[in-house]
Design a protein around this motif. Structure first.
Motif, PDB file in Angstrom:
ATOM      1  N   GLN A  21       0.816  -1.210   0.000  1.00  0.00           N
ATOM      2  CA  GLN A  21       0.000   0.000   0.000  1.00  0.00           C
ATOM      3  C   GLN A  21       0.852   1.264   0.000  1.00  0.00           C
ATOM      4  O   GLN A  21       0.332   2.347  -0.135  1.00  0.00           O
ATOM      5  CB  GLN A  21      -0.911   0.041   1.229  1.00  0.00           C
ATOM      6  CG  GLN A  21      -1.991  -1.004   1.247  1.00  0.00           C
ATOM      7  CD  GLN A  21      -2.766  -0.949   2.551  1.00  0.00           C
ATOM      8  OE1 GLN A  21      -2.178  -0.831   3.623  1.00  0.00           O
ATOM      9  NE2 GLN A  21      -4.070  -1.056   2.462  1.00  0.00           N
ATOM     10  N   ASP A  22       2.135   1.116   0.166  1.00  0.00           N
ATOM     11  CA  ASP A  22       3.020   2.264   0.344  1.00  0.00           C
ATOM     12  C   ASP A  22       3.436   2.837  -1.009  1.00  0.00           C
ATOM     13  O   ASP A  22       4.604   2.962  -1.317  1.00  0.00           O
ATOM     14  CB  ASP A  22       4.237   1.850   1.170  1.00  0.00           C
ATOM     15  CG  ASP A  22       4.910   3.045   1.819  1.00  0.00           C
ATOM     16  OD1 ASP A  22       4.331   4.144   1.763  1.00  0.00           O
ATOM     17  OD2 ASP A  22       6.000   2.870   2.364  1.00  0.00           O
ATOM     18  N   ASP A  23       2.462   3.206  -1.830  1.00  0.00           N
ATOM     19  CA  ASP A  23       2.768   3.791  -3.121  1.00  0.00           C
ATOM     20  C   ASP A  23       2.662   5.314  -3.028  1.00  0.00           C
ATOM     21  O   ASP A  23       2.276   5.868  -2.004  1.00  0.00           O
ATOM     22  CB  ASP A  23       1.874   3.227  -4.224  1.00  0.00           C
ATOM     23  CG  ASP A  23       0.392   3.501  -3.998  1.00  0.00           C
ATOM     24  OD1 ASP A  23       0.057   4.452  -3.256  1.00  0.00           O
ATOM     25  OD2 ASP A  23      -0.425   2.769  -4.556  1.00  0.00           O
ATOM     26  N   ASP A  24       2.998   5.986  -4.106  1.00  0.00           N
ATOM     27  CA  ASP A  24       3.024   7.442  -4.108  1.00  0.00           C
ATOM     28  C   ASP A  24       1.651   8.058  -3.839  1.00  0.00           C
ATOM     29  O   ASP A  24       1.546   9.066  -3.140  1.00  0.00           O
ATOM     30  CB  ASP A  24       3.566   7.958  -5.446  1.00  0.00           C
ATOM     31  CG  ASP A  24       5.044   7.675  -5.614  1.00  0.00           C
ATOM     32  OD1 ASP A  24       5.726   7.470  -4.583  1.00  0.00           O
ATOM     33  OD2 ASP A  24       5.522   7.657  -6.759  1.00  0.00           O
ATOM     34  N   GLU A  25       0.598   7.461  -4.377  1.00  0.00           N
ATOM     35  CA  GLU A  25      -0.741   8.010  -4.183  1.00  0.00           C
ATOM     36  C   GLU A  25      -1.153   7.965  -2.714  1.00  0.00           C
ATOM     37  O   GLU A  25      -1.667   8.948  -2.172  1.00  0.00           O
ATOM     38  CB  GLU A  25      -1.755   7.251  -5.031  1.00  0.00           C
ATOM     39  CG  GLU A  25      -3.160   7.791  -4.907  1.00  0.00           C
ATOM     40  CD  GLU A  25      -4.164   6.976  -5.705  1.00  0.00           C
ATOM     41  OE1 GLU A  25      -5.329   6.968  -5.308  1.00  0.00           O
ATOM     42  OE2 GLU A  25      -3.761   6.361  -6.717  1.00  0.00           O
ATOM     43  N   TRP A  27       0.850   7.728  -0.107  1.00  0.00           N
ATOM     44  CA  TRP A  27       1.736   8.609   0.655  1.00  0.00           C
ATOM     45  C   TRP A  27       1.312  10.070   0.482  1.00  0.00           C
ATOM     46  O   TRP A  27       1.259  10.840   1.440  1.00  0.00           O
ATOM     47  CB  TRP A  27       3.176   8.402   0.207  1.00  0.00           C
ATOM     48  CG  TRP A  27       4.137   9.182   1.018  1.00  0.00           C
ATOM     49  CD1 TRP A  27       4.827  10.288   0.634  1.00  0.00           C
ATOM     50  CD2 TRP A  27       4.513   8.936   2.376  1.00  0.00           C
ATOM     51  NE1 TRP A  27       5.596  10.742   1.655  1.00  0.00           N
ATOM     52  CE2 TRP A  27       5.432   9.932   2.732  1.00  0.00           C
ATOM     53  CE3 TRP A  27       4.158   7.978   3.311  1.00  0.00           C
ATOM     54  CZ2 TRP A  27       5.996   9.995   4.008  1.00  0.00           C
ATOM     55  CZ3 TRP A  27       4.732   8.045   4.568  1.00  0.00           C
ATOM     56  CH2 TRP A  27       5.635   9.039   4.903  1.00  0.00           C
ATOM     57  N   SER A  28       0.964  10.471  -0.738  1.00  0.00           N
ATOM     58  CA  SER A  28       0.529  11.843  -1.009  1.00  0.00           C
ATOM     59  C   SER A  28      -0.752  12.168  -0.252  1.00  0.00           C
ATOM     60  O   SER A  28      -0.899  13.263   0.299  1.00  0.00           O
ATOM     61  CB  SER A  28       0.296  12.049  -2.496  1.00  0.00           C
ATOM     62  OG  SER A  28       1.503  11.962  -3.196  1.00  0.00           O
ATOM     63  N   ARG A  29      -1.692  11.240  -0.228  1.00  0.00           N
ATOM     64  CA  ARG A  29      -2.956  11.448   0.482  1.00  0.00           C
ATOM     65  C   ARG A  29      -2.695  11.636   1.987  1.00  0.00           C
ATOM     66  O   ARG A  29      -3.266  12.527   2.606  1.00  0.00           O
ATOM     67  CB  ARG A  29      -3.899  10.274   0.224  1.00  0.00           C
ATOM     68  CG  ARG A  29      -5.300  10.518   0.702  1.00  0.00           C
ATOM     69  CD  ARG A  29      -6.294   9.453   0.254  1.00  0.00           C
ATOM     70  NE  ARG A  29      -5.855   8.094   0.506  1.00  0.00           N
ATOM     71  CZ  ARG A  29      -5.611   7.185  -0.443  1.00  0.00           C
ATOM     72  NH1 ARG A  29      -5.779   7.477  -1.708  1.00  0.00           N
ATOM     73  NH2 ARG A  29      -5.213   5.973  -0.122  1.00  0.00           N
TER      74      ARG A  29
END
Length: 84
Positions: A21-25, A27-29
């Protein structure tokens, strides 16, 4: 938001994301949410399950320090927290 002390304007967020789940989206949220709360004058304390398991006393000090420092800050905006 996993815990909130409105009078001290302190939030505890338990970071339970899994590696996939640790993707850029994601993390950005999370970053946008934290920044929004901080703009409202709310202190955000991030904890992980691992830190709680391995250094529970240290994490309690972090939360306690944030709560005690609340008196030194400007009052936060009025926030209503609704249950999930």
């Amino acid at each position: 938001m996993d815990a909130y002390w409105p009078e001290q304007a302190v939030v505890v967020e338990l970071d339970t994301r899994t590696p996939r789940q640790d993707d850029d989206e994601v993390w950005s949220r999370c970053t946008r949410k934290r920044e929004h709360l901080e703009r409202l004058g709310i202190t955000v304390v991030h904890l992980t399950p691992r830190k709680l398991r391995e250094a529970c006393d240290q994490q309690a000090v972090v939360v306690r320090t944030a709560l005690m420092a609340a008196g030194d800050r400007e009052p936060a905006a009025y926030v209503v927290v609704l249950p999930r």
